[in-house]
Scaffold this motif. Structure first.
Motif, PDB file in Angstrom:
ATOM      1  N   LEU A 108       1.891  69.759  -5.043  1.00 60.95           N
ATOM      2  CA  LEU A 108       0.961  70.556  -5.846  1.00 60.95           C
ATOM      3  C   LEU A 108      -0.161  71.125  -4.989  1.00 60.95           C
ATOM      4  O   LEU A 108      -0.532  72.292  -5.145  1.00 60.95           O
ATOM      5  N   GLU A 109      -0.700  70.314  -4.099  1.00 65.13           N
ATOM      6  CA  GLU A 109      -1.777  70.799  -3.233  1.00 65.13           C
ATOM      7  C   GLU A 109      -1.293  71.946  -2.349  1.00 65.13           C
ATOM      8  O   GLU A 109      -1.993  72.954  -2.186  1.00 65.13           O
ATOM      9  N   HIS A 110      -0.095  71.805  -1.791  1.00 67.80           N
ATOM     10  CA  HIS A 110       0.453  72.872  -0.950  1.00 67.80           C
ATOM     11  C   HIS A 110       0.699  74.139  -1.766  1.00 67.80           C
ATOM     12  O   HIS A 110       0.420  75.249  -1.297  1.00 67.80           O
ATOM     13  N   LEU A 111       1.220  73.986  -2.971  1.00 70.68           N
ATOM     14  CA  LEU A 111       1.449  75.152  -3.830  1.00 70.68           C
ATOM     15  C   LEU A 111       0.130  75.819  -4.203  1.00 70.68           C
ATOM     16  O   LEU A 111       0.044  77.051  -4.247  1.00 70.68           O
ATOM     17  N   GLN A 112      -0.887  75.020  -4.497  1.00 68.96           N
ATOM     18  CA  GLN A 112      -2.187  75.591  -4.840  1.00 68.96           C
ATOM     19  C   GLN A 112      -2.739  76.400  -3.663  1.00 68.96           C
ATOM     20  O   GLN A 112      -3.273  77.500  -3.857  1.00 68.96           O
TER      21      GLN A 112
END
Length: 165
Positions: A108-112
């Motif tokens: 999720l952090e990478h996608l954000q």
């Protein structure tokens, strides 16, 4: 001195874990969808297709609203999850699910970050596109400026008509 958990407490914590994991996966999928829309929007900007850019912007708003709604549910559930966190061995058969949470959060952090980067890229492209549009529209001269039309003249015309004759 560790408190022994009852089966009901363990079941409740496992339910929290499952729900939390499901919501994180849903949010991850929404971010993937959002990133796809942003990438498509970039190509539409480059194609100079304004109606498609508008459609993508509307779709983007819906996805952002969905992500916001999910985040409102995830935040309190995450707090519950952290408060009731057990050691992985306490989850028994569900230890693998507990181990998945950090990797999903990492994804999720990478996608954000990818979404933010793509947003900045699209904003820059749109800004450049708008600048190009303003430079091409500025030199257009109004063909009716200084015209000899009856409606453009400031000469006084009669306003009273003699009907009697």
């Amino acid at each position: 001195m560790a408190k022994e958990l009852t089966q009901d407490e363990i079941n409740e914590r496992i339910a929290i874990l499952r729900r939390f994991r499901t919501l994180l996966e849903q949010q991850r999928n929404k971010f993937k969808e959002y990133l796809t829309v942003l990438e498509q929007q970039e190509s539409r900007i480059n194609e100079d297709n304004s109606s498609s850019v508008l459609a993508h912007s509307l779709l983007e708003e819906q996805i952002v609203d969905n992500i916001g709604s999910l985040q409102k549910v995830i935040a309190p559930l995450e707090k519950l999850y952290e408060e009731s966190a057990m050691k992985n061995e306490d989850y028994g058969l569900f230890a693998n699910e507990a181990k998945m949470i950090p990797s999903i959060k990492n994804d999720l952090e990478h996608l954000q970050q990818a979404v933010q980067e793509q947003n900045r890229k699209n904003a820059q492209l749109l800004k450049l596109h708008l600048e190009q549009m303003t430079t091409t529209t500025v030199p257009i001269i109004n063909p009716y400026r200084g015209s000899h039309s009856v409606y453009a003249q400031t000469k006084h015309t009669a306003s009273m008509v003699n009907i009697q004759g």
